[in-house]
Design a protein around this motif. Structure first.
Motif, mmCIF file in Angstrom:
data_model
loop_
_atom_site.group_PDB
_atom_site.id
_atom_site.type_symbol
_atom_site.label_atom_id
_atom_site.label_comp_id
_atom_site.label_asym_id
_atom_site.label_seq_id
_atom_site.Cartn_x
_atom_site.Cartn_y
_atom_site.Cartn_z
ATOM 1 N N ARG A 131 -0.988 2.357 -9.500
ATOM 2 C CA ARG A 131 -1.361 1.913 -10.830
ATOM 3 C C ARG A 131 0.160 2.657 -12.048
ATOM 4 N N LEU A 132 0.842 2.810 -11.551
ATOM 5 C CA LEU A 132 1.745 3.499 -12.410
ATOM 6 C C LEU A 132 3.016 2.259 -12.244
ATOM 7 N N ARG A 133 2.985 1.868 -10.513
ATOM 8 C CA ARG A 133 4.239 0.550 -11.158
ATOM 9 C C ARG A 133 3.842 -0.756 -11.497
ATOM 10 N N GLU B 230 -13.128 -0.312 1.238
ATOM 11 C CA GLU B 230 -13.987 1.023 2.084
ATOM 12 C C GLU B 230 -13.518 2.178 1.073
ATOM 13 N N VAL C 6 -3.014 5.811 -7.204
ATOM 14 C CA VAL C 6 -1.633 6.658 -8.268
ATOM 15 C C VAL C 6 -0.703 5.225 -8.165
ATOM 16 N N ALA C 7 -0.134 5.538 -7.029
ATOM 17 C CA ALA C 7 1.698 4.602 -7.032
ATOM 18 C C ALA C 7 1.417 3.352 -7.343
ATOM 19 N N THR D 258 2.976 4.571 -0.673
ATOM 20 C CA THR D 258 2.480 5.396 -2.296
ATOM 21 C C THR D 258 3.981 6.447 -2.415
ATOM 22 N N ILE D 259 3.657 6.967 -3.985
ATOM 23 C CA ILE D 259 4.574 7.660 -3.975
ATOM 24 C C ILE D 259 5.891 8.970 -3.050
ATOM 25 N N THR E 31 -11.445 7.597 -13.648
ATOM 26 C CA THR E 31 -10.620 7.735 -13.138
ATOM 27 C C THR E 31 -11.023 9.022 -11.393
ATOM 28 N N ASP F 225 -5.219 9.673 0.894
ATOM 29 C CA ASP F 225 -5.075 9.423 1.061
ATOM 30 C C ASP F 225 -5.130 7.212 0.391
ATOM 31 N N LEU G 53 -9.621 8.542 -7.348
ATOM 32 C CA LEU G 53 -8.790 10.330 -7.142
ATOM 33 C C LEU G 53 -9.504 10.605 -5.673
ATOM 34 N N ALA H 2 -3.911 8.366 -3.224
ATOM 35 C CA ALA H 2 -1.919 8.361 -3.402
ATOM 36 C C ALA H 2 -2.183 6.785 -3.591
ATOM 37 N N ARG H 3 -2.897 5.922 -3.151
ATOM 38 C CA ARG H 3 -2.130 4.784 -2.781
ATOM 39 C C ARG H 3 -2.355 3.581 -4.746
ATOM 40 N N ASP I 253 -3.961 -4.955 -6.345
ATOM 41 C CA ASP I 253 -2.951 -5.487 -4.763
ATOM 42 C C ASP I 253 -3.468 -4.290 -3.491
ATOM 43 N N LEU I 254 -4.528 -3.857 -3.248
ATOM 44 C CA LEU I 254 -4.404 -2.767 -2.054
ATOM 45 C C LEU I 254 -5.141 -3.285 -1.147
ATOM 46 N N ASP I 255 -5.158 -2.984 0.415
ATOM 47 C CA ASP I 255 -5.737 -3.712 0.863
ATOM 48 C C ASP I 255 -7.397 -3.395 1.445
ATOM 49 N N ASN J 108 0.870 -1.022 -0.205
ATOM 50 C CA ASN J 108 0.036 -0.321 -0.331
ATOM 51 C C ASN J 108 0.754 1.614 0.561
ATOM 52 N N VAL K 229 -8.278 0.869 1.748
ATOM 53 C CA VAL K 229 -8.079 1.477 0.641
ATOM 54 C C VAL K 229 -9.707 1.411 -0.384
#
Lengths: 150, 150, 150, 150, 150, 150, 150, 150, 150, 150
Positions: free
Chosen positions: G19-21, G70, G16-17, A4-5, G41, G10, G45, G13-14, G63-65, A2, G68
């Protein structure tokens, strides 16, 4: 996972600290990554995304870890808070625009017609001009003219 | 006699109207009074006081009466209202500062030490650079470096 | 290493706490580092960068560690938030400018011509003048005149 | 009769116009009415009420009519609009306060205890100090210390 | 040692919590330290510095530790954020000033001449006045008149 | 007929001019119409509607015509612009609220419970208290307590 | 249990991170949950609540818990801070409204009568239109007309 | 001659009045001058300069005199005051940007890379889409993508 | 002990999370503590102090600990930040006041005379009114009239 | 003909003056034109366009000329300036929203789901409810629920 950047602000603070502690100038860093001086400085302060290679070169040079590099590659939300814009060194540019902005608008329209100087297709140069009466800061804004075109 | 001096705003409006109706460019006016282009435009818009001679030359050229000339000679209160600063043509410069201002601050301190670019001992140049991909607006800010000196 | 430089605000809070706990006056600190009183106070509050030697002398005197000294040497982003400017002790200066600012502008132009008092080539003195009707706070702003010079 | 009193702004505009057209300096006017220079300038710009005699002397000197004199005697609502405070000549004082205000607060409390410099029992002096490196604008704020006293 | 002084906001939050949990009124606390009611409340909320003795008495009474006492003695930066000023209980005073402020100005000038009510040599009293139509909040502002004196 | 009612601002300007030219104090006017001093001053400045009789008495006393009387009777939109609130004489009250507002809130809740001091069922008294150390401005805010009641 | 719900900021941010990774585009995510591109989108956000199923699909994909997921389901407080609105990419839309907003108002009233375009019964489409002179960003606002209806 | 050019605001007010009194729609005017609907409306409201021919056609159609035509040809300072932007019909677009702006930014970067939608090389279309559940306002923003290019 | 009271914001976040996780409606909670619906919701969001019993009932129902209950009993500083007021669901009420506020003022004065609707002796009801054209949100503001009474 | 349409502000001032001079209540006017009370008041103050018939009925009743009627029919730019919103009679509604706005948002979402109360398909009722403890102002906001619907 989880995580963040790292924020661009945090990455910039790490770059600035490492630069000072290593005694490197911004132009030495720019040279290292082979990019223009103002662009590089601005990107490292968080205003432009870097490429994979640029971010890795900078972090190698400054001995910063991957989280900083990842942040340097991220797409920024650009801009500067108002408090920083009133720092005297930055404010003189703001004041110059308040004094000369309407004249620049008149001259752009007179010379080019209805349109703007692009701030995107755009570069900024920074130079020191020696002058016996005191050296001068010379900053050039150079942007493509865009005409209002429907 | 209780008359006041015509406001710089009113004088500028008269200059702008006369310029358009006579089809004169700002550079033709600047040439007429032998002063730099950006300075002249800015002065006629109310940001600098003109000399007796400059004000008279301009008013002769544009067929404006003495009240305008007197106003052009008066000491201005410099600056531009916020609404005007968001006109797109001017705003691009504002945006450029929001993106590059902190980088310019870093570079000034790195190259010159603690201090500022003067906005008083200062000149602005405006040029059109031909470019096959679209001509460019090139604006140069050139100010004396002033170091913080107690 | 990814550490950042301690913020000027944090360094100032440590200086202020140490000063109070040791019962030192600002002028005793200024004397210790051999610098002018207002400059020293301002620098320790985060508005000027100190030299290596000054930062080390202060931290030795106040028993503060190297992170504080490093922060005191860093280039500041100058200015004060609006909330602090309305503290009554500071606000009286703000009010004085609101009342006398336009008069000072008239007098500068009348005496020197078109230009400004530099806030960079500039010093501030602070003194207590004994007066039977109540001692007086005397603050002198002393800056080089800069004329608008293209 | 339903007439109102001429506004301080209108009266000041008439004073300024008459001063320029007669080629009088502010100090010549101040001398004429036997009052301090900054006080007189400030009063004529609308920040202090004048006495009957002062207002009449000024209007005689500048050949302004009774409506101006009556306005000069009226109780002002003091202050200056924000746009004027960003004129570069005035802004340098604002910037100086943003940089040195918190230091002045510390020094007042350190030297005098908890309290303020009065902006009412207060005078401002303006002087030109010759200096081979460029003459200096020297402005002194001199106010009675007032301690917080319940 | 690099510790800072606890902020006035944090100290006030601890005072408020301890007061509520002990069921003490503000006037019981004021009585304990022998100081006026509004002054004491205001000081404990962070608007006035306390003496060594006052701070220790309060912390003994409320069982708060030395860090709170040290904070209560520190010189405050006075003022209240805008969001708090619009709390309805505080806002009614703000509204009253918006309605009666210009009238109070007229009356001060009419009765005393050109000057102000000091907010420094100043006290505030708070009382409950029984009234069959509903008890009344009575707040008295009592400040020394200060005339504009050059 | 398409005429509008004279604005409260214009009516107040006429009242103020007539008062000064006749050399009447606000308390003489208040006495004339048999109303409290602060209320009368405030009403004449445009913050309260007057009755038919009050408006006619005032206009007779000050020799103002019916348009002014009609305006004085009209329902106001209450409040004062921010620029006026920073006039030093008014600002001291604003500053006092910034310093003591949160304390007054605490004391109201402690003494009365959850609620406010009414600014509507409310009166303000103004007095001059002689004091050998300098006479004092004493302003009393006296409003009915209103508890939050669903 | 006293836990709170993770903030929408928060959670975003998780997202977005992650998605990029993972190198996923927004449209791949939108496709995965079978919802429109701009809606998805925007919801991720933090501007729209997701259903149980949508939130779980997204978190599985990225793969977020559960925390997120909720947060993504929670009712948002909608809007964007001003600093973000001046990012150049967003600002061009703001500028377009400043230029064309009054024209759109005129056209809505002319075509539909007195009313508005709903921003609730509303969709936004985003497309890339190929163009030899440079591809184009095409954004369509499509809202139900609502007439002022009492 | 000292005349100024009629302000764009005044010209627009005259166009709007004439349009209403003649019962012409904006699209009839646009058709008359052969220009796009939103462009024409916007230009007549003062946001774009018209050509000689366009300005004369409009003034002939609406029976407006030359001063209006001259104003319509003048270079505008573009933008709309904040008060107008909160009119409900315009505000819905502002709100939509506050909700969808950050999503549009993400999508532009995801699809095109780092850059913006031009607001200069840009057109806006306005249409009414019939819908059994209520007709829809459909507004399309169509701007050339500009990549950040140094 | 130096602990502070949990902030109202933190308590509200815990109440909101627990409510959602237990699937309770606001009206079920209001019923549980036997208080009006809008009052209860508002109190739990931090705008009203609860009694000992109410705070304990809520925390029992939602399984929240004593720190939350203590916070719910504390005296609030009332109000909502501006960013939240522009959430579309809340903003529609703000807009309604911008459109109808002056009319409500006229009607209050016309019907009751000079005075206000109390926001303290005040209740708000919330209801859903079924309507074949779409159910309606019906919100009633019901406050005691308070006349300006000196 | 170059005439403009009388501004809504000027028309409202004429309506208000005529209403007072004729001693008509707003409800008598509303009855005359057969429209709801709050709508009519609001329309006459410039917030809604009237029909030809309504505008003529009102102008006949109040003996106002055609220019006023034309203005009453024009499409308004809706809203109220901030200064007016702080008039105490209007401000109590603003304050109520600051206290109860977030609760109303929670209740709308809890009862209806994600959406808003329309401020367009909307009506406001105003009533006086007799109450032995003081009559009450009762204002009902009644708007159609609109769910976020893509």
């Amino acid at each position: 996972m989880n995580d963040t950047i790292m924020s661009k602000t945090d990455a910039a603070a790490r770059v600035v600290a490492a630069r000072l502690r290593r005694g490197l100038s911004w132009s030495e860093i720019a040279e290292e990554i082979g990019s223009p001086l103002v662009w590089t400085t601005s990107a490292l302060l968080g205003q432009h995304p870097m490429t994979q290679e640029q971010s890795e070169q900078v972090c190698r040079l400054l001995d910063l870890d991957d989280a900083v590099a990842e942040s340097l590659r991220a797409q920024p939300s650009r801009g500067t808070d108002q408090a920083t814009m009133t720092d005297p060194t930055i404010y003189r540019f703001v004041e110059a625009l308040a004094v000369y902005g309407p004249a620049l608008k008149e001259l752009i329209h007179d010379e080019f017609g209805d349109g703007i100087m692009s701030a995107i297709n755009f570069r900024v140069d920074f130079a020191r001009h020696p002058d016996p009466a005191g050296d001068r800061v010379v900053v050039t804004f150079d942007g493509k003219f865009l005409d209002y075109r429907w």
